[in-house]
Write a protein that holds these residues in place. Structure first.
Motif, PDB file in Angstrom:
ATOM      1  N   UNK A 190      -7.120   0.177  -2.292  1.00 16.24           N
ATOM      2  CA  UNK A 190      -5.850  -0.681  -2.542  1.00 16.24           C
ATOM      3  C   UNK A 190      -5.167  -0.122  -1.160  1.00 16.24           C
ATOM      4  N   UNK A 191      -5.520   0.846  -0.178  1.00 19.57           N
ATOM      5  CA  UNK A 191      -4.765   1.111   0.802  1.00 19.57           C
ATOM      6  C   UNK A 191      -5.046   0.342   2.205  1.00 19.57           C
ATOM      7  N   UNK A 192      -4.126  -0.402   2.517  1.00 16.42           N
ATOM      8  CA  UNK A 192      -4.479  -1.265   3.647  1.00 16.42           C
ATOM      9  C   UNK A 192      -5.015  -0.508   4.915  1.00 16.42           C
ATOM     10  N   UNK A 193      -5.901  -1.435   5.540  1.00 16.04           N
ATOM     11  CA  UNK A 193      -6.859  -0.758   6.666  1.00 16.04           C
ATOM     12  C   UNK A 193      -5.995  -0.469   7.687  1.00 16.04           C
ATOM     13  N   UNK A 194      -4.960  -0.924   7.974  1.00 16.10           N
ATOM     14  CA  UNK A 194      -4.183  -0.574   9.053  1.00 16.10           C
ATOM     15  C   UNK A 194      -3.536   0.693   9.010  1.00 16.10           C
ATOM     16  N   UNK A 195      -3.235   1.241   7.712  1.00 13.93           N
ATOM     17  CA  UNK A 195      -2.720   2.452   7.473  1.00 13.93           C
ATOM     18  C   UNK A 195      -3.925   3.720   7.641  1.00 13.93           C
ATOM     19  N   UNK A 196      -5.045   3.146   7.009  1.00  9.13           N
ATOM     20  CA  UNK A 196      -6.340   4.287   7.170  1.00  9.13           C
ATOM     21  C   UNK A 196      -6.595   4.300   8.545  1.00  9.13           C
ATOM     22  N   UNK A 197      -6.392   3.239   9.452  1.00 12.87           N
ATOM     23  CA  UNK A 197      -6.600   3.387  11.050  1.00 12.87           C
ATOM     24  C   UNK A 197      -5.759   4.509  11.527  1.00 12.87           C
ATOM     25  N   UNK A 198      -4.317   4.746  11.145  1.00  6.20           N
ATOM     26  CA  UNK A 198      -3.500   5.418  11.836  1.00  6.20           C
ATOM     27  C   UNK A 198      -3.342   6.866  10.734  1.00  6.20           C
ATOM     28  N   UNK A 199      -4.302   6.886  10.021  1.00  5.88           N
ATOM     29  CA  UNK A 199      -4.183   8.009   8.802  1.00  5.88           C
ATOM     30  C   UNK A 199      -4.238   9.603   9.315  1.00  5.88           C
ATOM     31  N   UNK A 200      -4.853   9.804  10.471  1.00  3.96           N
ATOM     32  CA  UNK A 200      -4.803  10.970  11.148  1.00  3.96           C
ATOM     33  C   UNK A 200      -3.621  11.261  11.936  1.00  3.96           C
ATOM     34  N   UNK A 201      -2.877  10.277  12.345  1.00  2.00           N
ATOM     35  CA  UNK A 201      -1.633  10.257  13.041  1.00  2.00           C
ATOM     36  C   UNK A 201      -0.623  10.565  12.053  1.00  2.00           C
ATOM     37  N   UNK A 226       0.894  -1.204  -0.133  1.00  2.00           N
ATOM     38  CA  UNK A 226      -0.135  -0.024   0.184  1.00  2.00           C
ATOM     39  C   UNK A 226       0.952   1.131   0.114  1.00  2.00           C
ATOM     40  N   UNK A 227       1.756   1.282   0.878  1.00  2.00           N
ATOM     41  CA  UNK A 227       2.671   2.315   0.840  1.00  2.00           C
ATOM     42  C   UNK A 227       3.591   2.582  -0.222  1.00  2.00           C
ATOM     43  N   UNK A 228       3.940   1.588  -0.940  1.00  2.00           N
ATOM     44  CA  UNK A 228       4.606   1.643  -2.432  1.00  2.00           C
ATOM     45  C   UNK A 228       3.814   2.075  -3.384  1.00  2.00           C
ATOM     46  N   UNK A 281       2.543   6.091  -7.198  1.00  2.00           N
ATOM     47  CA  UNK A 281       1.193   6.854  -8.063  1.00  2.00           C
ATOM     48  C   UNK A 281       1.490   8.186  -7.687  1.00  2.00           C
ATOM     49  N   UNK A 282       1.675   8.540  -6.374  1.00  3.80           N
ATOM     50  CA  UNK A 282       1.396   9.671  -5.766  1.00  3.80           C
ATOM     51  C   UNK A 282       2.539  10.837  -6.566  1.00  3.80           C
ATOM     52  N   UNK A 283       3.705  10.167  -6.720  1.00  5.02           N
ATOM     53  CA  UNK A 283       4.748  10.903  -7.200  1.00  5.02           C
ATOM     54  C   UNK A 283       4.584  11.193  -8.854  1.00  5.02           C
ATOM     55  N   UNK A 284       4.027  10.011  -9.382  1.00  8.44           N
ATOM     56  CA  UNK A 284       3.827   9.999 -10.926  1.00  8.44           C
ATOM     57  C   UNK A 284       2.758  11.036 -11.244  1.00  8.44           C
ATOM     58  N   UNK A 285       1.641  10.908 -10.451  1.00  9.65           N
ATOM     59  CA  UNK A 285       0.330  12.012 -10.849  1.00  9.65           C
ATOM     60  C   UNK A 285       0.841  13.426 -10.454  1.00  9.65           C
ATOM     61  N   UNK A 286       1.491  13.658  -9.422  1.00  7.16           N
ATOM     62  CA  UNK A 286       2.071  14.595  -8.927  1.00  7.16           C
ATOM     63  C   UNK A 286       2.918  15.521 -10.015  1.00  7.16           C
ATOM     64  N   UNK A 287       3.833  14.392 -10.479  1.00 10.17           N
ATOM     65  CA  UNK A 287       4.549  14.878 -11.996  1.00 10.17           C
ATOM     66  C   UNK A 287       3.830  15.113 -13.060  1.00 10.17           C
ATOM     67  N   UNK A 288       2.806  14.421 -13.500  1.00  5.31           N
ATOM     68  CA  UNK A 288       1.850  14.794 -14.588  1.00  5.31           C
ATOM     69  C   UNK A 288       1.169  16.117 -14.376  1.00  5.31           C
ATOM     70  N   UNK A 289       0.825  16.466 -13.285  1.00  7.87           N
ATOM     71  CA  UNK A 289       0.083  17.691 -12.941  1.00  7.87           C
ATOM     72  C   UNK A 289       0.846  18.874 -12.916  1.00  7.87           C
ATOM     73  N   UNK A 290       2.310  18.661 -12.447  1.00  8.26           N
ATOM     74  CA  UNK A 290       3.079  19.510 -12.531  1.00  8.26           C
ATOM     75  C   UNK A 290       3.498  19.883 -14.067  1.00  8.26           C
ATOM     76  N   UNK A 291       3.645  18.886 -14.788  1.00  4.20           N
ATOM     77  CA  UNK A 291       3.758  19.029 -16.370  1.00  4.20           C
ATOM     78  C   UNK A 291       2.662  19.667 -17.190  1.00  4.20           C
ATOM     79  N   UNK A 292       1.590  19.587 -16.447  1.00  7.16           N
ATOM     80  CA  UNK A 292       0.480  20.366 -17.325  1.00  7.16           C
ATOM     81  C   UNK A 292       0.288  21.787 -16.581  1.00  7.16           C
TER      82      UNK A 292
END
Length: 392
Positions: A44-55, A4-6, A11-22
């Protein structure tokens, strides 16, 4: 969890790059990543990550506010004076007032429900604004008049005021009463948070001067102290109100005053940590967005968000009355105080969790506020700062 972290980072870096390119803000791609990977889309984000999302989001905020403190010169802020204080609460008051006036007509809710919605939507996002203002400071745009410092400081305190207002209005909706002491807590929490942060930063500056260590170790120590302060706020703020996030920025300011060269090096280190923290922050913000709520809101909610933004801009204009800023600089300050994301993601679902009748519509408007104002505000800041501000 690891896969999930991967996905989030790649994908965050890739779509961030796409937006900056535009020529769009990179955070748009990161928020869209969170929407795609989140529980309301492909899950596709593991529930254990969502549980500590606020932290995790809070850790990212700590990193950027520490970086802000290490870069913020108090002398520049003193030049601004009165407007810096007014920016901490007046624009939010105007926006809450706008919500109370417009929401009952557009959405058919009560005045109290509108006030709760205004308190949720009324906060700006330090996570969006602070990196933008730090870039302006580094590039020297508007610094001669303290414009980025003004917006940066206001955005850091604004959240404290709005959250207290939300607590007061929600208490009324649950059948309670509003104590005058709850409003006294606002200046007290800001003052105690500042003093605790400055004291901690001063002590750490002396320690770093006497004990030689690598800058990376100093960064770890600063983060550990910040985590302790945030935990203490959660545990004891009912007894001694203080804002830990303001304390974090105060630590950075004190270090910068006592050890300027060391603060500069530490700021570079925090810039590197922010590369990863920024992706996680906005991906997790995006993961909180329920598109079903956003799509069900209708045109009235969209008109409402833009309407209350006009009220917020009017509040910023009043804060700047009597200053030496020219028309373009004032317009930039109004634009720079638009983006919303982190506070709305944090408390947007609380009225629903409390069982309030307005819970669904508040969450819907909070989601729309993130989707509209975070990318729009970031885009307009990038578009206008070179045109509207003077560079040194």
């Amino acid at each position: 969890m690891l896969i999930s972290i991967a996905f989030m980072l790649m994908l965050g870096m890739f779509l961030g790059w796409v937006c900056r390119s535009l020529r769009l803000p990179g955070l748009m791609g990161m928020i869209f990543t969170g929407i795609l990977l989140g529980p309301y889309a492909f899950n596709l984000i593991d529930v254990s990550i969502l549980n500590i999302s606020s932290e995790l989001r809070r850790i990212a905020l700590i990193i950027i506010l520490m970086r802000a403190g290490l870069s913020l010169d108090l002398n520049d802020l003193k030049k601004v004076g009165r407007p810096a204080v007014l920016m901490c609460f007046l624009p939010a008051c105007f926006e809450i007032l706008g919500m109370v006036l417009l929401a009952p007509k557009l959405l058919g809710i009560t005045v109290l429900d509108a006030a709760i919605m205004g308190a949720v939507v009324g906060a700006v996002s330090p996570a969006v604004i602070v990196p933008k203002m730090l870039k302006l400071i580094e590039d020297g745009y508007g610094t001669d008049k303290g414009i980025p410092q003004l917006i940066l400081a206001g955005a850091s305190v604004d959240d404290v005021f709005v959250i207290v207002m939300f607590t007061a209005f929600a208490g009324l909706a649950l059948g309670g009463t509003v104590s005058p002491l709850s409003f006294v807590r606002i200046p007290v929490s800001i003052l105690t948070g500042s003093l605790i942060g400055l004291a901690a930063g001063w002590a750490l500056a002396l320690y770093f001067k006497r004990v030689h260590m690598r800058d990376t170790v100093k960064v770890i120590i600063l983060l550990c102290v910040a985590f302790i302060l945030v935990t203490l706020e959660d545990m004891y703020s009912d007894i001694v109100p203080f804002s830990a996030l303001i304390s974090v920025m105060g630590m950075g300011i004190a270090l910068q005053k006592k050890r300027e060269e060391a603060a500069r090096r530490l700021s570079v280190k925090f810039n590197k940590v922010w590369v990863c923290a920024e992706i996680l922050l906005f991906v997790l913000v995006g993961a909180t967005v329920n598109l079903r709520y956003a799509l069900s809101a209708g045109l009235g909610a969209v008109i409402l968000i833009f309407g209350v933004l006009v009220f917020r801009m009017a509040g910023v204009f009043c804060c700047l009355a009597g200053t030496k800023l020219n028309r373009k600089e004032r317009v930039f300050c109004m634009i720079g105080y638009m983006p919303k994301a982190t506070v709305q993601a944090a408390i947007g679902g609380m009225p629903l969790a409390m069982g309030l009748a307005c819970g669904d519509i508040v969450l819907t408007v909070a989601v729309l506020a993130i989707l509209i104002t975070a990318p729009l505000g970031a885009f307009l800041i990038d578009l206008t700062y070179k045109r509207f501000l003077q560079s040194q």
